[in-house]
Design a protein around this motif. Structure first.
Motif, mmCIF file in Angstrom:
data_model
loop_
_atom_site.group_PDB
_atom_site.id
_atom_site.type_symbol
_atom_site.label_atom_id
_atom_site.label_comp_id
_atom_site.label_asym_id
_atom_site.label_seq_id
_atom_site.Cartn_x
_atom_site.Cartn_y
_atom_site.Cartn_z
ATOM 1 N N ARG A 150 -12.932 -4.555 49.081
ATOM 2 C CA ARG A 150 -12.927 -2.655 49.290
ATOM 3 C C ARG A 150 -12.310 -1.876 48.335
ATOM 4 N NH1 ARG A 150 -12.029 -2.351 56.327
ATOM 5 N NH2 ARG A 150 -13.191 -3.442 56.675
ATOM 6 N N VAL A 151 -12.695 -0.626 47.484
ATOM 7 C CA VAL A 151 -11.952 0.205 46.463
ATOM 8 C C VAL A 151 -11.689 1.467 47.287
ATOM 9 C CG1 VAL A 151 -12.102 0.708 43.938
ATOM 10 C CG2 VAL A 151 -13.029 -1.731 44.639
ATOM 11 N N ASP A 152 -10.287 1.643 47.598
ATOM 12 C CA ASP A 152 -10.222 3.117 47.402
ATOM 13 C C ASP A 152 -10.382 3.864 46.562
ATOM 14 O OD1 ASP A 152 -9.743 2.617 50.306
ATOM 15 O OD2 ASP A 152 -8.123 1.591 49.544
ATOM 16 N N LEU A 153 -10.769 4.952 47.125
ATOM 17 C CA LEU A 153 -10.577 6.669 45.432
ATOM 18 C C LEU A 153 -10.417 7.739 46.629
ATOM 19 C CD1 LEU A 153 -13.945 5.260 43.833
ATOM 20 C CD2 LEU A 153 -11.698 5.486 43.039
ATOM 21 N N PRO A 154 -9.142 7.917 46.588
ATOM 22 C CA PRO A 154 -8.497 8.790 46.908
ATOM 23 C C PRO A 154 -8.957 10.101 46.634
ATOM 24 C CG PRO A 154 -6.177 7.395 45.907
ATOM 25 C CD PRO A 154 -7.716 7.321 45.681
ATOM 26 N N THR A 155 -9.203 11.309 47.680
ATOM 27 C CA THR A 155 -9.876 12.170 48.428
ATOM 28 C C THR A 155 -11.505 12.191 47.345
ATOM 29 O OG1 THR A 155 -9.947 13.378 46.116
ATOM 30 C CG2 THR A 155 -7.285 13.470 47.270
ATOM 31 N N LEU A 156 -11.715 11.018 47.985
ATOM 32 C CA LEU A 156 -13.176 10.877 47.076
ATOM 33 C C LEU A 156 -13.803 10.200 48.495
ATOM 34 C CD1 LEU A 156 -13.823 10.437 44.000
ATOM 35 C CD2 LEU A 156 -14.567 11.752 45.129
ATOM 36 N N GLY A 157 -13.569 8.724 48.435
ATOM 37 C CA GLY A 157 -13.826 7.408 49.917
ATOM 38 C C GLY A 157 -13.010 6.547 49.153
ATOM 39 N N GLN A 158 -14.640 5.319 49.967
ATOM 40 C CA GLN A 158 -14.128 3.590 49.952
ATOM 41 C C GLN A 158 -15.739 3.025 49.224
ATOM 42 O OE1 GLN A 158 -13.293 1.571 52.995
ATOM 43 N NE2 GLN A 158 -11.375 1.863 52.697
ATOM 44 N N LEU A 194 -21.395 12.031 46.292
ATOM 45 C CA LEU A 194 -19.914 11.405 47.101
ATOM 46 C C LEU A 194 -19.525 11.609 48.560
ATOM 47 C CD1 LEU A 194 -17.903 9.869 43.356
ATOM 48 C CD2 LEU A 194 -20.111 9.172 45.084
ATOM 49 N N GLY A 195 -20.149 12.690 48.801
ATOM 50 C CA GLY A 195 -19.981 13.394 49.952
ATOM 51 C C GLY A 195 -20.645 13.356 50.920
ATOM 52 N N ARG A 196 -21.329 11.816 50.136
ATOM 53 C CA ARG A 196 -22.501 11.276 51.393
ATOM 54 C C ARG A 196 -22.494 10.286 51.031
ATOM 55 N NH1 ARG A 196 -26.221 14.631 53.163
ATOM 56 N NH2 ARG A 196 -26.771 16.704 52.647
ATOM 57 N N PRO A 197 -23.021 9.373 52.317
ATOM 58 C CA PRO A 197 -22.785 7.641 52.397
ATOM 59 C C PRO A 197 -24.026 6.473 52.110
ATOM 60 C CG PRO A 197 -23.810 8.923 54.899
ATOM 61 C CD PRO A 197 -22.546 10.036 54.057
ATOM 62 N N GLY A 200 -23.085 0.544 50.225
ATOM 63 C CA GLY A 200 -21.576 0.720 49.621
ATOM 64 C C GLY A 200 -20.877 1.807 50.040
ATOM 65 N N TRP A 201 -20.732 2.285 49.662
ATOM 66 C CA TRP A 201 -19.992 3.746 49.762
ATOM 67 C C TRP A 201 -20.380 4.539 51.164
ATOM 68 C CZ3 TRP A 201 -16.469 5.891 47.317
ATOM 69 C CH2 TRP A 201 -15.996 6.692 47.102
ATOM 70 N N LEU A 202 -18.505 4.917 51.482
ATOM 71 C CA LEU A 202 -18.214 5.267 52.404
ATOM 72 C C LEU A 202 -17.418 6.691 51.779
ATOM 73 C CD1 LEU A 202 -17.249 2.671 55.072
ATOM 74 C CD2 LEU A 202 -18.837 4.389 55.620
ATOM 75 N N PRO A 203 -17.905 8.011 52.380
ATOM 76 C CA PRO A 203 -16.853 9.168 51.928
ATOM 77 C C PRO A 203 -15.532 9.496 52.799
ATOM 78 C CG PRO A 203 -19.275 9.974 52.658
ATOM 79 C CD PRO A 203 -19.341 7.995 52.432
ATOM 80 N N ARG A 218 -8.373 22.487 54.686
ATOM 81 C CA ARG A 218 -8.955 20.881 54.558
ATOM 82 C C ARG A 218 -8.280 19.782 54.879
ATOM 83 N NH1 ARG A 218 -11.887 20.201 49.240
ATOM 84 N NH2 ARG A 218 -13.510 19.075 50.729
ATOM 85 N N VAL A 219 -8.298 19.813 55.727
ATOM 86 C CA VAL A 219 -8.407 18.734 56.489
ATOM 87 C C VAL A 219 -8.733 17.265 56.381
ATOM 88 C CG1 VAL A 219 -7.255 17.790 59.169
ATOM 89 C CG2 VAL A 219 -7.226 19.588 58.626
ATOM 90 N N THR A 220 -8.394 15.979 56.301
ATOM 91 C CA THR A 220 -8.772 14.639 55.827
ATOM 92 C C THR A 220 -8.327 14.419 56.578
ATOM 93 O OG1 THR A 220 -8.983 14.536 53.632
ATOM 94 C CG2 THR A 220 -8.658 12.651 55.207
ATOM 95 N N LEU A 221 -9.547 13.402 57.679
ATOM 96 C CA LEU A 221 -9.346 12.931 58.552
ATOM 97 C C LEU A 221 -9.681 11.024 58.246
ATOM 98 C CD1 LEU A 221 -11.706 13.887 61.506
ATOM 99 C CD2 LEU A 221 -9.826 14.138 60.934
ATOM 100 N N ASP A 222 -8.344 10.640 57.963
ATOM 101 C CA ASP A 222 -8.210 9.221 57.410
ATOM 102 C C ASP A 222 -8.373 7.640 57.812
ATOM 103 O OD1 ASP A 222 -8.089 7.473 54.991
ATOM 104 O OD2 ASP A 222 -5.619 6.963 55.065
ATOM 105 N N ASP A 223 -9.769 7.517 58.021
ATOM 106 C CA ASP A 223 -10.330 6.729 58.813
ATOM 107 C C ASP A 223 -10.400 5.234 57.541
ATOM 108 O OD1 ASP A 223 -12.317 7.221 57.649
ATOM 109 O OD2 ASP A 223 -13.526 7.483 59.718
ATOM 110 N N LEU A 224 -9.979 5.164 56.310
ATOM 111 C CA LEU A 224 -10.289 4.620 55.775
ATOM 112 C C LEU A 224 -9.088 3.654 54.670
ATOM 113 C CD1 LEU A 224 -13.087 6.101 54.344
ATOM 114 C CD2 LEU A 224 -13.776 3.892 55.510
ATOM 115 N N GLY A 225 -8.727 4.278 54.354
ATOM 116 C CA GLY A 225 -7.270 3.727 53.436
ATOM 117 C C GLY A 225 -6.379 3.109 53.781
#
Length: 642
Positions: A150-158, A194-197, A200-203, A218-225
């Motif tokens: 898993r590669v995290d790209l903060p504010t973008l996705g994983q 990058l806002g769409r799944p 191999g990519w989860l926004p 703007r609130v992020t529901l961070d279920d990835l990081g």
């Protein structure tokens, strides 16, 4: 932006609160100006932590390998800042950035065994820089860490690579608007949007919270990081389905709407501070799990709330922690390294707490109490009884602990001012009472359960000195008057018991849905209550309005020697309602651990159980003598001073 390394702090602080701003915050509120000042100060604090991290890393040769040196990641971040300063500021403001930087600094200063290699931990800086560069539109190639594929790209996705090695590197490339990740197993091309799944990519789930009359947040529901406020397994990242994410976002919005009408200061705080919510799995009704971190101001972890009311209360609670954490970074409220021996009763916890924990709890529940107070003032409110119950419960609990904590010698002058302001606020609330009989009964119920919780806490954490127990046991067996101990007891700091609030949870269900509680009573046969951990059948009998049956159950377990501590506190509660000896009720409220210890000692010595009412009544006589002695000592002291 902070220096890459070695920036010396200025001689004078860069941030100061005006007297008005400080007074606004220590009341537990904080107006827009005060919150803006906190946000700006917290940014500088974050940059200072990052600067300290970079200083430490610069002194460690080869620390980034197999990634490029941390300085190169910093340089990429600085390049992105020149083009898109708002993007970089958003990344640095992320609660998760603060959590990572604070924990990494602790790791660098005091290394502890961990599975994650240091280079992969440091490499989160590379991920932040790469995300900033993508959003700034830079053309670049740069290695980033991959943890379990898993590669995290903060504010973008994983991104999720096909090969799930524990840790490796992948090269992120951005050219002509396209993002690709290349690893040993091949290349993963991310979608143009990058806002769409995509495979191999989860926004990230990002939603806007719109408090009426205020700008959207703007609130992020961070279920990835992987930087979690609550560590795994309970706080582990688990991807939410789209409908679940939308449902949680809706609850948060509805909770914010409630704050606008019942607690405007907290609604303002949402707009100023809330940035990230890390979802956790659902818990029991009236037991929302939530948490925050001093490193992650503006972020919180939250189990699935069972209602918008529960969500609103949890938001208030955790954002109060964020406010106090940010304030503490600017103005210390207690001395460094408080005494671990000085522990306090915290009515909102199962375990004893040191001074910093008490300050956090007091501040958080000042906000929670204010929210419920606001609810009591709304017209035609269908949850009138619950509103008054919560307001009365926490108002009383704050009033009970504030005087002792306010005398702690390790408070700074600012800490004393904060507690004085809170005490004044709580005192102003003391005279407020409901107009309807139903709400007045809810207040009385809250008062009884406040005493119940304290008795339970004492039974679990306060241990009489063995010599005191021996002397009292001998006095009981001889038929002498009790000589109650004063100081020979100790508080156990460990947290072995949980769910001391079980009867309060049953009370809340009773106030909101009494029919459901009766149905539950009718199907529960074992001494466990589904959905209310820590509650037993006797608790259900009490909660459904049968204190006599509950008393019989509690008495039976006490007499046969199988009673858990909760049964002794349950006896006090039922005696209070059935009209048993007021003296016995008083003893089990004030020193339940003494009554319990003597009962057990008598049984060990004689093999015969004691009458719990008679023993508690006997101990109460010793309490009366202590009160008399304390009064006489006080009068003598005052006479001497005169």
């Amino acid at each position: 932006m902070a220096q890459a390394s070695g920036a010396a702090p200025d001689a004078e602080p860069l941030h100061r609160l005006t007297s008005r701003q400080f007074e606004s915050l220590i009341r537990g509120e904080g107006d827009a100006d005060a919150l803006t000042a906190l946000v700006l100060a917290e940014r500088s604090h974050r940059l200072l932590i990052l600067d300290l991290v970079m200083d430490s890393l610069t002194a460690m040769e080869g620390v980034g390998r197999p990634l490029p040196a941390p300085q190169r990641a910093w340089n990429l971040l600085a390049t992105a800042q020149r083009i898109a300063p708002a993007v970089v500021q958003e990344l640095l403001d992320l609660p998760e950035t603060g959590l990572w930087a604070g924990q990494l600094l602790q790791r660098l200063r005091a290394p502890k065994p961990t599975e994650l290699p240091l280079w992969a931990d440091v490499g989160h800086l590379h991920s932040i820089a790469a995300a900033a560069a993508v959003r700034a539109g830079l053309s670049f190639s740069f290695p980033v860490p991959s943890v379990e594929g898993r590669v995290d790209l903060p504010t973008l996705g994983q991104a999720r690579l096909p090969h799930r090695a524990p840790w490796e590197t992948a090269v992120l490339t951005f050219r002509d608007g396209g993002v690709a990740l290349t690893s040993e197993t091949g290349t993963l091309r991310l979608p143009g949007d990058l806002g769409r799944p995509a495979p191999g990519w989860l926004p990230l789930h990002r939603d806007e919270v719109r408090p009426p009359g205020a700008p959207a947040v703007r609130v992020t529901l961070d279920d990835l990081g992987r930087h979690r406020i609550v560590p795994p397994p309970m706080g582990a990242a688990r991807r939410l389905p789209a409908d679940a994410a939308a449902g949680l976002a809706k609850l948060i919005q509805e909770g914010c709407d409630l704050l606008v009408e019942a607690d405007p200061p907290s609604a303002v705080t949402v707009g100023a501070l809330l940035r990230t919510v890390q979802p956790m799995s659902a818990h029991e009704a009236f037991r929302v799990r939530s948490a925050s971190s001093a490193h992650a101001v503006g972020g919180l972890a939250l189990s699935w709330p069972d209602s918008e009311l529960a969500c609103a209360a949890a938001l208030v609670h955790e954002l109060q922690h964020s406010k106090l954490n940010a304030l503490s970074h600017l103005v210390p409220l207690s001395e460094e390294g408080p005494s671990p021996e000085r522990l306090y009763y915290a009515p909102w916890r199962d375990d004893p707490r040191p001074l910093p924990g008490m300050l956090q709890g007091i501040y958080a529940f000042t906000g929670v109490t204010r929210f419920w107070r606001g609810r009591t003032r709304l017209p035609a409110e269908r949850y009138e009884q619950l509103n008054w119950f919560e307001f009365a419960l926490w108002r009383g609990q704050l009033a009970s602990v504030l005087p002792r904590v306010a005398t702690d010698p390790e408070l700074t002058a600012e800490g004393r001012r904060l507690l004085a302001a809170v005490r004044s606020t709580v005192a102003d609330w003391a005279a407020e009472s409901p107009a309807t009989p139903a709400a007045r009964e809810a207040v009385r119920l809250a008062e009884r359960l406040a005493t119940d919780h304290r008795a339970l806490w004492r039974l679990h954490h306060v241990r009489p000195h063995p010599a005191d127990t021996d002397e009292l046991t001998a006095a009981w067996l001889r038929g002498d008057e009790p000589v109650l101990p004063i100081r020979r007891r100790r508080v156990r700091g460990e947290r072995r018991q949980r769910h001391l609030d079980a009867r309060a949870v049953l009370a809340r269900i009773r106030l909101v849905d009494p029919v459901a509680l009766v149905k539950l009573r009718d199907v529960v046969e074992k001494d466990e209550v589904p959905g209310v951990s820590g509650a037993g059948r006797a608790d259900l009998l009490w909660a459904t309005g049968d204190p006599s049956a509950a008393e019989e159950h509690f008495t039976r377990t006490v007499v046969d020697g199988t009673a858990p501590p909760a049964a002794w506190a349950g006896l006090r509660l039922t005696w209070e309602e059935t009209g048993r000896s007021p003296e016995a009720v008083r003893a089990l409220g004030a020193v339940p651990e003494v009554v319990c210890a003597v009962a057990r000692a008598v049984r060990r010595r004689t093999g015969t159980p004691v009458d719990p009412v008679g023993l508690a009544h006997w101990v109460a006589r010793g309490l009366g003598e202590k009160v008399k002695e304390a009064k006489e000592a006080k009068e003598a002291k005052e006479a001497g001073e005169a």
